[in-house]
Scaffold this active site. Structure first.
Site, PDB file in Angstrom:
ATOM      1  CG  ASP A 143      -1.783  -1.111   1.406  1.00 20.46           C
ATOM      2  OD1 ASP A 143      -2.117  -1.719   0.382  1.00 20.46           O
ATOM      3  OD2 ASP A 143      -2.151  -1.416   2.554  1.00 20.46           O
TER       4      ASP A 143
HETATM    5  N1  URA Z   1      -1.178  -6.008   3.926  1.00 19.86           N
HETATM    6  C1  URA Z   1      -1.658  -4.760   3.956  1.00 19.86           C
HETATM    7  O1  URA Z   1      -2.649  -4.475   4.582  1.00 19.86           O
HETATM    8  N2  URA Z   1      -0.985  -3.818   3.250  1.00 19.86           N
HETATM    9  C2  URA Z   1       0.131  -4.065   2.560  1.00 19.86           C
HETATM   10  O2  URA Z   1       0.696  -3.161   1.955  1.00 19.86           O
HETATM   11  C3  URA Z   1       0.608  -5.371   2.547  1.00 19.86           C
HETATM   12  C4  URA Z   1      -0.074  -6.336   3.247  1.00 19.86           C
END
Ligand code: URA
Length: 234
Positions: free
Chosen positions: A97
């Site tokens: 993310d």
């Molecule tokens: N899980 C999440 O919530 N975000 C990420 O970026 C990777 C795994």
């Protein structure tokens, strides 16, 4: 197609089924047609595929505030903007993310990307997560045994409690899947919003002394081991 870095193996199959792939001017719709990349001319939707380029494998410590998609309609910074001296067109394996930091692999090896992201090959991903509030034993048990999310029950996870106070807890969470925002959604589901998230391990790879924003190319033995671990070679 996957080997030439155009797309993943799965997507290549879809393109073939859709009749978008031509070999020497003839549309092919069957899988497994043998081609010689040096002699045959292959095009996808009219765009010629060039012969295989050198394979590059980069391990980046992704900073916060960068997207792992290859273009962003909102004009945010893109992860490949950070790789100043990499000439090849490489793309992230899986995603992190915008607000997640940590270990991200990038490559032009479509086959490895496919294997590393396919749930069948079960490559572990480990995250350090800070969450709001005091995580109870019950919440830990739920995280470990499986949490029902909108896209189904999560698989068994390894969850280590590192620290907890009334205000905040720190966890190390290892999952085998790579669903969208999975760790955040799992924690939210058991009542704890994530305030900080960092991927610290992917399979046997760790960040070691790589600082945020820094990257390095994988060593040959690391590429070999990754391929073995995700059942691409023996
Ligand atoms: N899980 C999440 O919530 N975000 C990420 O970026 C990777 C795994």
């Amino acid at each position: 197609m996957a080997r030439s870095g155009v797309t993943s193996r799965r997507k290549a199959e879809e393109l073939i089924k859709k009749g978008l792939v031509r070999v020497n001017g003839t549309i092919i719709t069957e899988m497994g047609v043998k081609v010689n990349p040096l002699e045959d001319e292959i095009d996808v939707a009219g765009k010629k595929i060039l012969p295989e380029e050198k394979k590059v494998y980069v391990l980046l410590n992704k900073p916060l505030g960068v997207v792992t998609t290859m273009n962003d309609p909102q004009g945010r910074k893109i992860v490949t903007d950070l790789l100043k001296d990499i000439k090849e067109r490489i793309y992230p394996i899986g995603r992190l993310d915008y607000n997640t930091e940590g270990l991200l692999l990038l490559t032009n090896d479509g086959e490895l990307a496919y294997h590393l992201t396919h749930p069948r090959f079960e490559i572990n991903k480990t995250y350090f997560a800070k969450v709001n509030g005091y995580v109870t034993e019950l919440a830990l048990k739920e995280l470990r045994q499986g949490v029902m999310l909108a896209d189904g029950l999560t698989k068994l996870a390894f969850v280590k409690l590192l620290k907890r106070t009334a205000k905040e807890s720190s966890l190390e969470i290892t999952i085998q899947e790579g669903r969208n925002r999975q760790v955040r959604r799992m924690c939210e589901k058991v009542g704890h919003a994530v305030s900080y998230l960092k991927r610290i391990r992917l399979g046997f790879l760790e960040l070691e002394d790589l600082q945020v924003g820094q990257y390095r190319c994988l060593k040959d033995f690391e590429v070999k081991k990754l391929k073995i671990d995700c059942k691409l070679t023996k």
